[in-house]
Every structure is written in C-alpha cells, then in structure tokens.
Design a protein around this motif. Structure first.
Motif, PDB file in Angstrom:
ATOM      1  N   MET B   1     -10.300 -78.265 -24.777  1.00 47.52           N
ATOM      2  CA  MET B   1     -10.451 -77.036 -24.735  1.00 47.52           C
ATOM      3  C   MET B   1      -8.877 -76.479 -24.431  1.00 47.52           C
ATOM      4  N   GLN B   2      -8.200 -75.543 -25.062  1.00 41.26           N
ATOM      5  CA  GLN B   2      -6.925 -74.958 -24.842  1.00 41.26           C
ATOM      6  C   GLN B   2      -7.106 -74.224 -23.563  1.00 41.26           C
ATOM      7  N   ARG B   3      -6.198 -74.297 -22.679  1.00 41.32           N
ATOM      8  CA  ARG B   3      -6.326 -73.540 -21.471  1.00 41.32           C
ATOM      9  C   ARG B   3      -4.996 -72.466 -21.117  1.00 41.32           C
ATOM     10  N   TYR B   4      -5.441 -71.384 -20.524  1.00 46.36           N
ATOM     11  CA  TYR B   4      -4.188 -70.555 -20.273  1.00 46.36           C
ATOM     12  C   TYR B   4      -4.180 -69.791 -18.893  1.00 46.36           C
ATOM     13  N   PHE B   5      -3.032 -69.812 -18.563  1.00 49.00           N
ATOM     14  CA  PHE B   5      -3.109 -69.163 -17.165  1.00 49.00           C
ATOM     15  C   PHE B   5      -2.779 -67.560 -17.170  1.00 49.00           C
ATOM     16  N   ILE B   6      -3.630 -66.658 -16.607  1.00 52.21           N
ATOM     17  CA  ILE B   6      -3.455 -65.315 -16.878  1.00 52.21           C
ATOM     18  C   ILE B   6      -3.430 -64.693 -15.789  1.00 52.21           C
ATOM     19  N   ASP B   7      -2.235 -63.439 -15.961  1.00 46.54           N
ATOM     20  CA  ASP B   7      -1.999 -62.620 -14.597  1.00 46.54           C
ATOM     21  C   ASP B   7      -3.234 -61.934 -14.113  1.00 46.54           C
ATOM     22  N   GLU B   8      -3.303 -61.681 -12.821  1.00 48.80           N
ATOM     23  CA  GLU B   8      -4.451 -61.127 -12.407  1.00 48.80           C
ATOM     24  C   GLU B   8      -4.799 -59.632 -13.097  1.00 48.80           C
ATOM     25  N   ASP B   9      -3.618 -58.897 -13.210  1.00 47.73           N
ATOM     26  CA  ASP B   9      -3.743 -57.405 -13.959  1.00 47.73           C
ATOM     27  C   ASP B   9      -4.594 -57.564 -15.199  1.00 47.73           C
ATOM     28  N   ASN B  10      -4.768 -58.551 -15.974  1.00 42.96           N
ATOM     29  CA  ASN B  10      -5.326 -58.612 -17.450  1.00 42.96           C
ATOM     30  C   ASN B  10      -6.668 -59.008 -17.173  1.00 42.96           C
ATOM     31  N   TRP B  11      -7.515 -59.186 -15.993  1.00 42.66           N
ATOM     32  CA  TRP B  11      -8.860 -59.503 -15.695  1.00 42.66           C
ATOM     33  C   TRP B  11      -9.598 -58.168 -15.493  1.00 42.66           C
ATOM     34  N   GLN B  12     -10.643 -57.921 -16.211  1.00 42.89           N
ATOM     35  CA  GLN B  12     -11.546 -56.853 -16.140  1.00 42.89           C
ATOM     36  C   GLN B  12     -12.711 -56.801 -16.201  1.00 42.89           C
ATOM     37  N   ASP B  13     -13.671 -56.582 -15.507  1.00 43.50           N
ATOM     38  CA  ASP B  13     -15.121 -56.286 -15.743  1.00 43.50           C
ATOM     39  C   ASP B  13     -15.753 -57.506 -16.768  1.00 43.50           C
ATOM     40  N   LYS B 134       4.346 -73.616 -15.723  1.00 45.28           N
ATOM     41  CA  LYS B 134       3.251 -73.035 -16.506  1.00 45.28           C
ATOM     42  C   LYS B 134       2.489 -73.980 -17.446  1.00 45.28           C
ATOM     43  N   GLU B 135       3.407 -74.362 -18.403  1.00 45.35           N
ATOM     44  CA  GLU B 135       2.694 -75.342 -19.382  1.00 45.35           C
ATOM     45  C   GLU B 135       2.534 -76.613 -18.962  1.00 45.35           C
ATOM     46  N   ALA B 136       3.214 -77.069 -18.036  1.00 44.11           N
ATOM     47  CA  ALA B 136       2.606 -78.462 -17.556  1.00 44.11           C
ATOM     48  C   ALA B 136       1.218 -78.351 -16.920  1.00 44.11           C
ATOM     49  N   SER B 137       1.171 -77.061 -16.384  1.00 45.60           N
ATOM     50  CA  SER B 137      -0.230 -76.696 -15.874  1.00 45.60           C
ATOM     51  C   SER B 137      -1.280 -76.805 -16.426  1.00 45.60           C
ATOM     52  N   GLU B 138      -0.977 -76.086 -17.709  1.00 46.99           N
ATOM     53  CA  GLU B 138      -2.128 -75.898 -18.606  1.00 46.99           C
ATOM     54  C   GLU B 138      -2.336 -77.432 -19.059  1.00 46.99           C
ATOM     55  N   GLN B 139      -1.211 -78.079 -19.455  1.00 50.35           N
ATOM     56  CA  GLN B 139      -1.471 -79.280 -20.065  1.00 50.35           C
ATOM     57  C   GLN B 139      -2.229 -80.349 -19.483  1.00 50.35           C
ATOM     58  N   SER B 140      -2.059 -80.318 -17.839  1.00 53.14           N
ATOM     59  CA  SER B 140      -2.752 -81.420 -17.097  1.00 53.14           C
ATOM     60  C   SER B 140      -3.881 -80.813 -16.521  1.00 53.14           C
ATOM     61  N   HIS B 141      -4.400 -79.641 -17.036  1.00 49.39           N
ATOM     62  CA  HIS B 141      -5.570 -78.971 -16.548  1.00 49.39           C
ATOM     63  C   HIS B 141      -5.726 -78.635 -15.028  1.00 49.39           C
ATOM     64  N   ARG B 142      -4.688 -78.174 -14.648  1.00 47.56           N
ATOM     65  CA  ARG B 142      -4.465 -77.652 -12.972  1.00 47.56           C
ATOM     66  C   ARG B 142      -5.205 -76.342 -12.756  1.00 47.56           C
ATOM     67  N   ASN B 143      -5.669 -76.164 -11.599  1.00 46.20           N
ATOM     68  CA  ASN B 143      -6.563 -74.828 -11.313  1.00 46.20           C
ATOM     69  C   ASN B 143      -5.307 -74.009 -11.079  1.00 46.20           C
ATOM     70  N   LYS B 144      -4.257 -74.371 -10.527  1.00 48.52           N
ATOM     71  CA  LYS B 144      -3.133 -73.438 -10.054  1.00 48.52           C
ATOM     72  C   LYS B 144      -1.669 -73.827 -10.459  1.00 48.52           C
ATOM     73  N   ILE B 145      -1.019 -72.790 -10.795  1.00 47.38           N
ATOM     74  CA  ILE B 145       0.231 -72.920 -11.260  1.00 47.38           C
ATOM     75  C   ILE B 145       1.163 -73.239  -9.968  1.00 47.38           C
ATOM     76  N   PRO B 146       1.765 -74.355  -9.570  1.00 51.91           N
ATOM     77  CA  PRO B 146       2.701 -74.442  -8.489  1.00 51.91           C
ATOM     78  C   PRO B 146       3.856 -73.478  -8.544  1.00 51.91           C
ATOM     79  N   SER B 147       4.431 -73.113  -7.213  1.00 52.28           N
ATOM     80  CA  SER B 147       5.475 -72.184  -7.179  1.00 52.28           C
ATOM     81  C   SER B 147       6.807 -72.795  -7.220  1.00 52.28           C
TER      82      SER B 147
END
Lengths: 250, 250
Positions: B1-13, B134-147
């Motif tokens: 399943m496709q995975r996206y890393f979404i900024d905190e501000d975009n999450w609500q209820d 970011k893209e490598a994190s999505e592709q490799s199914h990481r939980n967090k994006i490295p800084s």
C-alpha cells in the motif's frame, strides 16, 4: 601502493611483464619510473611486492622483491545472482559487491526485469563489466578478482545453483512478516569455506512462479532487515552482513 | 500500500488533509479515487491505515481506519557524518542510508573534500536532499524520516558530536592493520536506545590533522572489514552491519 592484477602468462622466473591497459596506467597515468614500487596480484590470489626494472614502448618489466602475506578475501565464497535491473544499476552493483567481498556475480533475466538483453548486447557490455570488477578489486585491495556471468535464463540460474552449499533468495514478504525467522538464524549455520548463493529479484521483485521454482530448488527465503530495500541495495546488505559476521565478529 | 509522510498540522480529529506534492502523487500519478486506501505516517513515527473520503482541486481528505502496530526503525539512533564527496554521491548516500535505517545525516566540509559548497549552493540543494530522504522513507516503509544537516565545518561537526554516547570514525589504517580490533569489539558494547555517531572521510580520507582532532574528541577508529571501501560504500557497510547485529541477530 598501486596494485595490478596480472594474467598468469605474464609471470616468469621472479619477473612480471606488464602490457596493455596496466602498462598505460603505470607509464602515462601514474607516470612511474625505474625503481618505482607496485603490488602485483597473481590469479591464484597471491600478492607480490615488486620494483620496476625496465620500461620500453610496450612493456613494463618488474622484479618480485617479496611475496606478501595478505589475504583480504572473504573466508566464505559468496555468489550474488541479480535479476537484471534497469539502467546502469548492474554496473553499480558489480563495483560495490566487489568492494564488499563477493566471489562471483551472475545477472539473470527475471520475469519482471524491465530490460531484455540479447547475447549481442551482453557480448558488447562484457568487457566493460570485467573492467569494473578488476578496477574495484585493485582499489579495494582484493586478492582475487570476482568472476562475472550472465545474462542467464532463470532455468540456467537454477541449474547453476546446484553446486552450492547454501542457497537463499531475498524475499520482501519476509521483511513484512514479523513472525519470520531472522537473517542470523540462517547465516549462523554457515561454516568458513562454505559456498553461498544469494538470489535477488529485479525492481518488481520475483514473480510467484519464480518464488515457487526457487523453493522447489531448495532455496530459503530470507529478510534483509525490517525495511524494504531497493534491488541495488539488497546485495550490499547481504555482503556487508556476511562480512560483519565472518570477518569482524567470529 | 502506498505510504505518505504527512506534516503534523494536517492531522485533525481522525482525518488528514493531504496537499502539495502528495496530493499530486495521489491524484495524478497513482490516479486514486474515493475509497482508495493508503498509509499515512505521523511525524511521531506512528502509522495510520486510511481511506480517501474526498478529493477536491487542492486537497485529498482521508479518514483514519486504524492505527497500525509497525515499527521498522532501528532500535539504535545512528548518525552518519560524511565528508562532502564528489559529484552526486551525497545524494546517493542519502537515499541508501535512509533505506538502511539511519536517523540523521550530516555532510561536512573535510580538508580533502574536492568540492567546496557555500551556503548559497547548499540552500539551493537542501529541498532536493529532503525530498530524497522523504521518498526513500516512503519506499522503504520507514516510520520516521531521517533528518539532514549540512554542510558543517569540521569544528561544528565535533561540537555536534558531543551529545552522542558512541563516536566512531572509519579509518583505512585499521583495515590494513591485521592487529587492529575487530568492528564487533566496538559494536558489541552498544545498547538498544543508544546514540551512535559515525564519521566518514571524503575520497582522500581524513587528513592527519582531522584524525588528531577526532581522537582528541574521543572518537574511536574503526575498520569496516579487511578491504578498502570507497567513501560512498563505507556508510552502507556501517548501517548494514548495525542492522544485522541489532535487528537480525539479537
């Protein structure tokens, strides 16, 4: 010290005659002169410390000063069989796998390989592949140059794998499954001197048909950590892990 | 399943609003529709299984179906600090290190770095580096994006390393010396949850001056197997070995 892999025919009575690309490298790139010292690797894996005695228009003649006791090759024999990937990734994999201690590299035509290479195209590329592993062997101070085969059909690949003691294939489903056995459960059973065959799929992974054939041919499915690696990253993980366990731990 | 890393501000209820590049990817590249399912990663590392509820001209709204229990990130926190290499190698290292579980990537200006990047050039590149991880994190199914940090001066790098529990630098002389301690002698002392800082030189390696400063700052010199690795291969060996030991063995 600069290192050169020299064909068997060029060694005679304590002297080595260096010609061709290596002659060019010594005289024109490194601009060496009489008495300059180099390392020469014999195809049997032995390394000689040498001094330049003579340079003419086609040949550098070096004298062997001493044989060195140095072995940087892996205590196990590792073959990486890679489903033909896109673009120049195969060349990248050849170079990096050589640095990381591989013994033999095989490319095979997988069902999901996007590129299809016929014999004519392979023949054209082959000299370049051999040059890549030779140069990477020199740069990384290997004792022996890995061999390169390909591009094999999948059935030829299975036939080729028959002589190996350990046969594995990297399988995404194993990384996803938290109940799957860990990689070390497999690697811990390998002994020094054993031969290991690791098969890696192309970008789209193995087809169901290929997975069934691999299992029927006694291949074991392994995971390479919990993340999903790209096809060109998988062989580097395998080789680094085997190096860590067999060269840096035991 | 496709995975996206979404900024905190975009999450609500229980809902997430997806805009920008990810909106474009969902609607134009993947051509998804209402009821399509995706995975969304919160910056805190948690992963939600989601279903698309609404698509308008700028935003995809998805509803969280369930939170998943999945953690593919390393049990140790690994920082790779890399002497700025030539060409596009830094981008390659960013992508591969992300797949292999790194927490933080730092580029630094080493004495022997052939390229010198000023702030203006770094600022121009930075968005691209963040996109790669970011893209490598999505592709490799990481939980967090490295800084990603850089490009630091060598003194800023040493300052940065002060907060880490384990500090190593890859040193060619250790690979050449057969009396040197093995890598596992160092890694075996690391505990889960520890922070590890690994410093790698550029193509020409560290200068003598840098080696002295690293030792004075309590860095330990490590070898990465018995062969000499290229600068871009070294971080992959470090990360694969740490993954093998901490994720596939213990």
């Amino acid at each position: 010290m600069q290192r050169y892999f020299i064909d068997e025919d060029n060694w005679q009575d304590g002297y080595i005659a260096i010609t061709g690309d290596d002659y060019h490298h010594i005289t024109n790139v490194m601009r060496m002169d009489i008495d300059s010292e180099i390392l020469c690797n014999h195809p049997n894996g032995k390394v000689a410390h040498c001094k330049i005695e003579k340079i003419d228009t086609t040949t550098v003649v070096v004298k062997i000063i001493e044989w060195l006791e140095s072995n940087t090759d892996s205590p196990i024999s590792i073959t990486i069989a890679q489903g033909l990937p896109k673009g120049d990734k195969w060349e990248f994999i050849l170079q990096k796998s050589t640095e990381l201690g591989v013994s033999r590299m095989i490319a095979f035509q997988a069902e999901r390989s996007v590129v299809k290479w016929d014999d004519k195209k392979v023949n054209k590329k082959f000299a370049r592949w051999e040059k890549i592993v030779k140069e990477a062997s020199e740069q990384s101070h290997r004792n022996k140059i890995p061999s390169v085969d390909g591009v094999l059909s999948f059935s030829a690949l299975l036939e080729e794998s028959k002589n190996y003691e350990w046969k594995f294939f990297a399988f995404e489903d194993e990384a996803r499954n938290r109940q799957s056995k860990k990689l070390h459960d497999y690697f811990a059973k390998i002994n020094e001197g054993d031969s290991v065959f690791v098969c890696i799929g192309p970008e789209g992974g193995f087809s169901l048909n290929e997975v069934e054939q691999l299992l029927a041919a006694s291949f074991q499915a392994i995971r390479l950590g919990p993340r999903i690696l790209r096809t060109e990253t998988a062989p580097l993980y395998v080789l680094s892990s085997l190096s860590y366990y067999f060269e840096e731990m035991r």
